[in-house]
Design a protein around this motif. Structure first.
Motif, PDB file in Angstrom:
ATOM      1  N   ASP B 209       7.878  34.304  40.249  1.00 26.70           N
ATOM      2  CA  ASP B 209       8.862  35.282  39.814  1.00 26.70           C
ATOM      3  C   ASP B 209      10.271  34.809  40.154  1.00 26.70           C
ATOM      4  OD1 ASP B 209      10.146  37.541  39.054  1.00 26.70           O
ATOM      5  OD2 ASP B 209       9.427  38.802  40.691  1.00 26.70           O
ATOM      6  N   VAL B 213      13.546  33.714  37.461  1.00 27.13           N
ATOM      7  CA  VAL B 213      14.839  34.366  37.341  1.00 27.13           C
ATOM      8  C   VAL B 213      15.883  33.671  38.218  1.00 27.13           C
ATOM      9  CG1 VAL B 213      13.994  36.627  36.693  1.00 27.13           C
ATOM     10  CG2 VAL B 213      14.168  36.032  39.084  1.00 27.13           C
ATOM     11  N   ARG B 307      12.837  41.041  33.052  1.00 24.62           N
ATOM     12  CA  ARG B 307      13.495  39.928  33.730  1.00 24.62           C
ATOM     13  C   ARG B 307      14.478  39.256  32.783  1.00 24.62           C
ATOM     14  NH1 ARG B 307       9.006  41.205  36.140  1.00 24.62           N
ATOM     15  NH2 ARG B 307       8.856  40.890  38.372  1.00 24.62           N
ATOM     16  N   PHE B 310      17.424  41.356  32.687  1.00 27.23           N
ATOM     17  CA  PHE B 310      18.184  41.115  33.914  1.00 27.23           C
ATOM     18  C   PHE B 310      19.080  39.890  33.751  1.00 27.23           C
ATOM     19  CE2 PHE B 310      18.178  38.566  37.841  1.00 27.23           C
ATOM     20  CZ  PHE B 310      18.852  39.412  38.694  1.00 27.23           C
ATOM     21  N   LYS B 324      19.693  46.361  28.931  1.00 24.00           N
ATOM     22  CA  LYS B 324      18.618  47.054  28.230  1.00 24.00           C
ATOM     23  C   LYS B 324      18.704  46.839  26.729  1.00 24.00           C
ATOM     24  CE  LYS B 324      18.079  50.622  31.673  1.00 24.00           C
ATOM     25  NZ  LYS B 324      18.281  52.029  31.964  1.00 24.00           N
ATOM     26  N   LEU B 419      21.358  50.530  35.648  1.00 19.88           N
ATOM     27  CA  LEU B 419      20.245  50.594  36.593  1.00 19.88           C
ATOM     28  C   LEU B 419      18.966  50.353  35.810  1.00 19.88           C
ATOM     29  CD1 LEU B 419      19.715  53.283  39.297  1.00 19.88           C
ATOM     30  CD2 LEU B 419      17.869  52.714  37.780  1.00 19.88           C
ATOM     31  N   MET B 420      18.223  49.345  36.201  1.00 16.79           N
ATOM     32  CA  MET B 420      16.987  49.052  35.480  1.00 16.79           C
ATOM     33  C   MET B 420      15.904  48.637  36.461  1.00 16.79           C
ATOM     34  SD  MET B 420      16.345  46.209  32.559  1.00 16.79           S
ATOM     35  CE  MET B 420      16.538  44.922  33.776  1.00 16.79           C
ATOM     36  N   GLU B 421      14.742  49.233  36.306  1.00 15.50           N
ATOM     37  CA  GLU B 421      13.639  48.873  37.178  1.00 15.50           C
ATOM     38  C   GLU B 421      13.020  47.570  36.697  1.00 15.50           C
ATOM     39  OE1 GLU B 421      10.513  51.729  37.285  1.00 15.50           O
ATOM     40  OE2 GLU B 421       9.378  50.469  38.660  1.00 15.50           O
ATOM     41  N   ILE B 422      12.684  46.703  37.649  1.00  9.69           N
ATOM     42  CA  ILE B 422      11.974  45.470  37.291  1.00  9.69           C
ATOM     43  C   ILE B 422      10.573  45.570  37.850  1.00  9.69           C
ATOM     44  CG2 ILE B 422      11.944  42.964  37.529  1.00  9.69           C
ATOM     45  CD1 ILE B 422      14.930  43.020  37.773  1.00  9.69           C
TER      46      ILE B 422
END
Lengths: 75, 589
Positions: B209, B213, B307, B310, B324, B419-422
């Motif tokens: 992971d 990234v 990802r 991101f 997003k 804000l974004m959940e990974i």
């Protein structure tokens, strides 16, 4: 040492002290479990450093560095 | 048993995004709600049914939320449904690997519904993290039944059904006291109920992971990956495409012979109109889709898309958007209507609007085949994959550029927060992916294209044989030439408004009539090559990227924005970009 959350190095862990960011964002972060006293770890960061992925309460959340400058942490 | 005596239990599934609600819903109902490893997959409410031992269970899959106060459309939908009391029983789905966060929502939901069950899902994933959830203790602390499940493997589903049956048969419980501070309470409860044995099997996955990234490899790897997928799609589609063509040619010959007693016009409508159009649509479009969708579903399933979002956020931010939007553009690669609906995951209303208006600039799978075909016909040396990859890149740059201009002019406002959940990496469930992506997506979209292609083929043939096509394309000729194409191609773009897959069949139909050639069922590469110059092909490809969205997408834009003006903007914006680019190209080439 107290500092802004955006200064956390990749892999470093710290404890949240104060959260003084955009009220809407603050509310949403609370729902993810980000409250004073919890440990936060910096998982990764984009090349320019403008976005940081933080891990807390078992979740990884991506946030912009300028939004988390005013979340103070200590390590 | 009489239908009236059958007990009916309505069960709502609520919880955070990406905790496996859709997987659970599918496992319970056998329905094929599309699942993916990224937050915001379920937009809108899905309903499914299960009959078991004389009981009819109706499951309602609510969109995943973090709270019920309704800061977004999804949260409003979920909150309203739960408060309405429409469900006999609410199952709050929690993520066993991050129970604390799941409980924050659970503690808000529980006081609002009379009968509830807490379902701790993903316990297999939690186990890999060395975490063990004490269900009995959790049940005591929450005062509701708790079931532990691993929906992906079907574990605990029977127990859940049994619990649902029991709970909904009970009389409603007494008044429930809401928790004073759900966030603090969730932390306390989670700490009391989750045991960690210190082991973590996820070290390797975490390492991968981090590499994916990482600052150095993240972006180059992403580009290579996308290029690789496009290359595999283009290269892999070649062989089955030509095989299908040959097969359809045989079918064409056989069908013509068999139907030869019919009057010429009826035979023409059926064979040259209906059969040829459908055959071309399938031969051109099915193979790339059957390769692209499974590959893309793997990316979705393992959790690579967030990802990617991101990594792309800094670039998107420069255009006044957010990461997003990269997700919605990816959805647009599959189908722009889905991409437009997916824009709901974007929080800021103005960013959402600009993402909706520009989504159609990334080529959907209805346009992919056109790009692949023209690319491989006219640029065999450059490698069709590179040409197609360049087209996709151009589409993305166009979408970002236009939304950047919008965000800095008409839709200008304060910069919003992001804000974004990974989600964690998940092992792809290959068998499932293959079946889901082939059956559900590929065949579904192919079927939808065929339902348009069949009547369109008939109408087109009639138009072509009454000289309507010829006179219409002659009328459009000056505009077509100005755009670096010709009247036939422009007419084909107009006629393929219902479905972009029709573009190549319409061009072929119009040209075969003009040249009074006996048409073939295949895609007629030679024919295309003889009527088009490479300059025309370039302009056609650019116009394929940037023209009006198909009617389905336009209707979706109208549904999402509720405004005719905005729908018109979604029509004219890409068209204007396409016209300007094509005129410029026409002058330059």
């Amino acid at each position: 040492m107290e500092m802004g959350l955006d200064r956390l190095k990749v892999g470093q862990q710290a404890t949240v002290q104060r959260i003084e960011t955009d009220p809407l964002l603050m509310q949403r972060l609370r729902l993810f479990g980000l409250v004073p006293g919890i440990p936060v770890r910096c998982r990764y960061r984009t090349p320019g450093g403008s976005v940081t992925a933080l891990e807390f309460c078992g979740t990884v959340v991506a946030l912009r560095s300028r939004d988390i400058r005013n979340i103070r942490v200590s390590c | 048993m009489a239908a009236g005596k059958e007990r009916k239990i309505t069960v709502a599934l609520a919880g955070n995004p990406n905790v496996g609600k859709s997987t659970m819903f599918n496992s319970l109902t056998g329905l094929r709600q599309h699942t993916g490893n990224w937050p915001g997959k379920t937009v809108g409410v899905a309903e499914g049914m299960l009959r078991r031992q004389g009981i009819e269970y109706v499951f309602v899959d609510l969109p995943g939320t973090y709270s019920l106060d309704g800061s977004s459309e999804d949260e409003r939908i979920a909150g309203e449904y739960i408060r309405s009391g429409a469900a006999d029983c609410t199952v709050v789905v929690c993520d066993g690997s991050c129970l604390e966060r799941s409980l924050i929502l659970a503690l808000q939901i529980l006081p609002q519904c009379e009968k509830a069950i807490v379902c701790v899902n993903l316990i297999d994933e939690a186990k890999r993290h060395g975490l063990c959830v004490d269900g009995e203790k959790l049940s005591l602390l929450l005062h509701v039944p708790v079931v532990l499940t691993a929906a992906g493997r079907g574990e605990g589903m029977e127990a859940l059904l049994e619990q649902i049956k029991q709970v909904s048969a009970q009389p409603p419980g007494g008044e429930k006291t809401p928790w004073q501070d759900p966030v603090a309470a969730a932390g306390q409860i989670a700490r009391a109920c989750v045991l960690s044995d210190g082991t973590d099997d996820e070290v390797f996955r975490r390492r991968v992971d981090r590499l994916l990234v990482s600052r150095r490899f993240g972006v180059p790897f992403m580009l290579l990956l996308l290029l690789g997928i496009i290359w595999l799609t283009v290269w892999g589609a070649n062989y089955p495409s030509s095989l299908l063509e040959r097969l359809f040619d045989l079918g064409y010959a056989g069908l013509s012979k068999w139907l030869s007693p019919l009057p010429w016009w009826l035979k023409g409508v059926l064979v040259d109109g209906l059969y040829a159009t459908c055959a071309r649509v399938i031969a051109v479009m099915l193979p790339p889709m059957a390769i692209f969708f499974p590959l893309f579903t793997v990316l979705e399933d393992i959790g690579y898309l967030p990802r990617m979002a991101f990594l792309l956020d800094p670039y998107m931010a420069r255009c006044g958007g957010c990461g997003k939007q990269a997700l919605t553009l990816c959805m647009g690669l599959g189908c722009n209507a889905v991409g437009v609906t997916g824009c709901r995951i974007i929080d800021s209303p103005r960013e959402r609007l600009s993402a909706i208006l520009t989504n159609a600039m990334v080529p959907c799978n209805g346009r992919f085949p056109t790009l692949i075909l023209l690319g491989s016909l006219f640029f065999p040396d450059a490698g069709a994959a590179l040409v197609v990859a360049f087209c996709v890149a151009l589409g993305v740059v166009g979408a970002m550029g236009v939304s950047g201009v919008l965000n800095k002019t008409v839709l200008r406002s304060e910069p919003s927060t992001f804000l974004m959940e990974i989600p964690p990496f998940r092992r792809p469930r290959l068998g499932k992916i293959l079946i889901r992506s082939l059956l559900d997506r590929t065949l579904y979209i192919a079927g939808r294209a065929l339902t348009v292609a069949a009547p369109a083929g008939v109408i087109l043939w009639i138009f072509a044989n009454t000289n309507l096509l010829a006179s219409a394309s002659a009328f459009l000729q000056p505009v077509g030439l100005l755009l670096g194409m010709n009247g036939v191609i422009l007419l084909a773009f107009i006629l393929s408004l219902p479905a972009n897959e029709l573009l190549i069949p319409v061009i072929l139909m119009a040209t075969t009539q003009a040249q009074s050639l006996q048409s073939v069922a295949g895609v007629g590469e030679g024919l295309l090559q003889s009527t088009m110059t490479w300059q025309m092909a370039v302009c056609t490809m650019v116009f394929t990227l940037f023209h009006w969205p198909c009617s389905t997408t336009l209707m979706t834009v109208y549904r999402e924005t509720g405004s005719k003006g905005k729908t018109a903007a979604a029509f004219f914006l890409p068209t204007a970009v396409g016209c300007i680019l094509c005129i410029l190209l026409n002058l330059l080439l």
